[in-house]
Scaffold this active site. Structure first.
Site, PDB file in Angstrom:
ATOM      1  N   LYS A 174       0.858  -1.191   0.000  1.00 19.99           N
ATOM      2  CA  LYS A 174       0.000   0.000   0.000  1.00 19.99           C
ATOM      3  C   LYS A 174       0.896   1.244   0.000  1.00 19.99           C
ATOM      4  CE  LYS A 174      -2.082   3.181   2.762  1.00 19.99           C
ATOM      5  NZ  LYS A 174      -1.953   4.188   1.779  1.00 19.99           N
ATOM      6  N   GLU A 249       9.298   0.622  11.140  1.00 15.68           N
ATOM      7  CA  GLU A 249      10.416   1.548  10.918  1.00 15.68           C
ATOM      8  C   GLU A 249       9.833   2.943  11.045  1.00 15.68           C
ATOM      9  OE1 GLU A 249      13.692   0.457   9.926  1.00 15.68           O
ATOM     10  OE2 GLU A 249      12.777  -1.370  10.671  1.00 15.68           O
TER      11      GLU A 249
HETATM   12  P1  NAD Z   1       2.388   8.128   7.904  1.00 20.63           P
HETATM   13  O1  NAD Z   1       2.517   7.356   9.156  1.00 20.63           O
HETATM   14  O2  NAD Z   1       1.518   9.319   7.907  1.00 20.63           O
HETATM   15  O3  NAD Z   1       1.874   7.199   6.715  1.00 20.63           O
HETATM   16  C1  NAD Z   1       2.548   6.015   6.336  1.00 20.63           C
HETATM   17  C2  NAD Z   1       1.560   5.068   5.679  1.00 20.63           C
HETATM   18  O4  NAD Z   1       0.622   4.603   6.643  1.00 20.63           O
HETATM   19  C3  NAD Z   1       0.763   5.675   4.548  1.00 20.63           C
HETATM   20  O5  NAD Z   1       0.713   4.764   3.473  1.00 20.63           O
HETATM   21  C4  NAD Z   1      -0.599   5.869   5.184  1.00 20.63           C
HETATM   22  O6  NAD Z   1      -1.652   5.873   4.232  1.00 20.63           O
HETATM   23  C5  NAD Z   1      -0.681   4.662   6.090  1.00 20.63           C
HETATM   24  N1  NAD Z   1      -1.686   4.759   7.168  1.00 20.63           N
HETATM   25  C6  NAD Z   1      -2.219   5.873   7.724  1.00 20.63           C
HETATM   26  N2  NAD Z   1      -3.132   5.547   8.667  1.00 20.63           N
HETATM   27  C7  NAD Z   1      -3.175   4.200   8.724  1.00 20.63           C
HETATM   28  C8  NAD Z   1      -3.907   3.257   9.506  1.00 20.63           C
HETATM   29  N3  NAD Z   1      -4.800   3.642  10.409  1.00 20.63           N
HETATM   30  N4  NAD Z   1      -3.694   1.943   9.311  1.00 20.63           N
HETATM   31  C9  NAD Z   1      -2.779   1.530   8.413  1.00 20.63           C
HETATM   32  N5  NAD Z   1      -2.067   2.370   7.620  1.00 20.63           N
HETATM   33  C10 NAD Z   1      -2.249   3.694   7.777  1.00 20.63           C
HETATM   34  O7  NAD Z   1       3.900   8.532   7.503  1.00 20.63           O
HETATM   35  P2  NAD Z   1       4.392   9.470   6.324  1.00 20.63           P
HETATM   36  O8  NAD Z   1       4.043  10.885   6.656  1.00 20.63           O
HETATM   37  O9  NAD Z   1       3.958   8.910   5.023  1.00 20.63           O
HETATM   38  O10 NAD Z   1       5.974   9.265   6.425  1.00 20.63           O
HETATM   39  C11 NAD Z   1       6.828  10.049   7.203  1.00 20.63           C
HETATM   40  C12 NAD Z   1       7.272   9.296   8.440  1.00 20.63           C
HETATM   41  O11 NAD Z   1       7.926   8.090   8.065  1.00 20.63           O
HETATM   42  C13 NAD Z   1       8.301  10.059   9.266  1.00 20.63           C
HETATM   43  O12 NAD Z   1       7.982   9.996  10.632  1.00 20.63           O
HETATM   44  C14 NAD Z   1       9.608   9.316   8.982  1.00 20.63           C
HETATM   45  O13 NAD Z   1      10.572   9.446   9.993  1.00 20.63           O
HETATM   46  C15 NAD Z   1       9.126   7.914   8.817  1.00 20.63           C
HETATM   47  N6  NAD Z   1      10.117   7.117   8.062  1.00 20.63           N
HETATM   48  C16 NAD Z   1      10.872   6.185   8.735  1.00 20.63           C
HETATM   49  C17 NAD Z   1      11.829   5.434   8.070  1.00 20.63           C
HETATM   50  C18 NAD Z   1      12.661   4.413   8.807  1.00 20.63           C
HETATM   51  O14 NAD Z   1      13.331   3.633   8.145  1.00 20.63           O
HETATM   52  N7  NAD Z   1      12.640   4.372  10.121  1.00 20.63           N
HETATM   53  C19 NAD Z   1      12.020   5.613   6.695  1.00 20.63           C
HETATM   54  C20 NAD Z   1      11.234   6.557   6.042  1.00 20.63           C
HETATM   55  C21 NAD Z   1      10.277   7.294   6.748  1.00 20.63           C
END
Ligand code: NAD
Length: 482
Positions: A174, A249
């Protein structure tokens, strides 16, 4: 305008909702594509297809599974320009980094994972009983759901699907609703390789619908999620219903420590590169600097000079070092964090909102000094090109402040002193520490956060093993001749 379809069971299909959402170019704010608003029904179809196909897929020798991965990697390389431009357009990544994401991160990662076909080994453990072997097998888990963020959207497909497929699992991806186009372009490449139907699926749509179903469906054996702490926690809660394995992650708040014996030019260059990489939207990049008071003035002068030189703007232009933030909410969030830091006593040396831009979510490379450990900007993930700086007196104080964070993903130290470097390696409570270099993990390393930065990890041997269940067999032989 481009219009995409879901990829389920080897076919491109419309969503059962018949609805689409718009994808926006963050540099121009123009709509660039329409993507299907996936439903619970669509998600279940994808999970069912993955579940059924997994039975045969797991029986293929790993080396045969590797052949498909290599074909996918080749397809990615052949289409590198188109894929990089897709990422530039929907995520605002600069062209050189988008190319690196496609080739050096994604294609190389898939090839690396294919190499595990002949390398992933079980174990034979000595038994306490006579005539007994204890065998440990590494078995596939089943269906892996990969839920992705938008910041390295293409690479993260590979980080989920390549280790999952080589170990005999099947996958439903997704993508983030900010960056789904590259996932559908990836699916087109997969479709051309003849990968058995159902082994790889892509369903776009809302996190609260598609993501929710992936995290709570009992046929899913593992949820591999990259994203924010808030969503990670929600996913863990949903997965707990079926005791589904989660690999999370999450965010980071990486400290960079600059000692008084550091090569200040190197430190300024590396921290700047780390801070503006992907417009500061990387989980591993330097988010706060602790500089020794003896070299603070020199460091601040050098980092400010180099941050000011950053060319920001249209990420498709060669000369540009930094593109826009992902969307208007990100711009508001970065802006309000900087405002708040200034209210709390920080001093803005350079940067702030890019007032000169009428369109696009641009924010200037920003340096804040006079920061204090208790400020919001030292604890909350910024996810933008903003560098708060704090002075320290000695290494004890620096390590204490660096460890004072609910995140524990990456950290770094700049020093020429072996004692300081070794103390950092032993005392920084983070999944990764970079010594005298920028924060960027390797394919063969292990990217895993402490505390709220996550559970489980990716890459290398330990990352591949995350996608397996162990199976221990106690085998008695020669029983009649005891
Ligand atoms: P997000 O958590 O807003 O969204 C990530 C994904 O989760 C999206 O596809 C979203 O549609 C989905 N999602 C949202 N609500 C959900 C639910 N209730 N159930 C299941 N899925 C759901 O994150 P973002 O804004 O897309 O990404 C930025 C974040 O990602 C930052 O905090 C960053 O640090 C983190 N990140 C971490 C790593 C790592 O390796 N640790 C790498 C890249 C990004």
């Amino acid at each position: 305008m481009k219009r995409y379809q879901l990829f389920i069971n080897g076919k491109f299909v419309d969503s059962s909702s018949g609805k689409f959402f718009n994808v926006i170019n963050p540099s121009t704010e123009e709509t660039i594509s329409e993507c299907p608003e996936g439903t619970v029904e669509d998600t279940r179809k994808a999970i069912d297809a993955a579940y059924e196909s997994q039975k045969k897929w797991a029986k293929l020798p790993a080396i045969e599974r590797a052949k498909y991965l290599r074909k996918i990697a080749d397809g990615v390389r052949k289409n590198a320009d188109m894929l990089a431009m897709t990422i530039v357009e929907e995520q605002g990544k600069i062209k050189s980094l988008a190319h690196a994401e496609v080739i050096n991160f994604t294609a190389d990662y898939i090839d690396y994972m294919a190499e595990w076909a002949r390398r992933l080994e079980g174990e034979i453990i000595p038994s306490d009983r006579p005539n007994e072997n204890i065998l440990l097998y590494r078995m596939p888990i089943g269906v892996v759901a990969g839920i992705l963020p938008w910041n390295f959207p293409f690479f993260l497909i590979a980080r989920k699907m390549a280790p999952a497929l080589i170990t005999g699992n099947t996958v439903v991806i997704k993508p983030s609703s900010d960056t789904p186009n590259n996932a559908f372009e990836f699916a087109k490449i997969v479709a051309e390789t003849g990968l058995p139907a159902g082994v790889f699926n892509v369903v776009s749509g809302k996190g609260s619908v598609v993501g929710n179903e992936l995290a709570s469906n009992p046929k899913v054996g593992m949820v591999s999620f990259t994203g924010s702490v808030e969503t990670g926690s929600k996913i863990m809660e949903l997965a707990s219903k079926n005791i589904t394995k989660v690999s999370l992650e999450l965010g980071g708040k990486a400290p960079a420590i600059v000692m008084d014996d550091a090569d200040i030019d190197l430190a300024a260059r590396a921290i700047k590169e780390s801070r503006i990489l992907n417009t500061g939207q990387a989980c591993n990049c330097a988010e706060r600097v602790y500089v020794h008071e003896k070299v603070a003035e020199e460091f601040v002068e050098k980092i400010t000079k180099t941050m000011k030189k950053t060319m920001y703007g249209d990420p498709s232009k060669e000369e540009i070092d930094m593109g826009p933030l992902i969307n208007s909410n990100a711009l508001k969030s970065v802006d309000s964090m900087v405002e708040h830091a200034i209210e709390q006593g920080a001093k803005l040396i350079t940067g702030g909102r890019a007032e000169d831009r009428k369109k696009g979510f641009f924010y200037k490379p920003t340096v804040l000094v006079n920061c204090k450990q208790d400020m919001e900007i030292i604890h909350k993930e910024i996810f933008g090109p903003v560098l708060p700086i704090i002075k320290f007196k000695d290494l004890d104080e620096a390590i204490e402040m660096a460890n004072d964070s609910e995140y524990g993903l990456t950290s770094s130290i700049y020093t020429q002193n072996i004692d300081a470097a070794m103390r950092a390696a032993n005392e920084l409570k983070f999944g990764e520490t970079y010594i005298n270099r920028e924060n960027m993990e390797a394919i063969q390393g292990f990217h895993a956060g402490w505390r709220k930065s996550g559970i489980g990890g990716d890459d290398g041997k330990h990352g591949v093993e995350e996608f397996t269940n162990t199976h221990i067999v106690y085998l008695q032989y020669n029983q009649n001749k005891k």
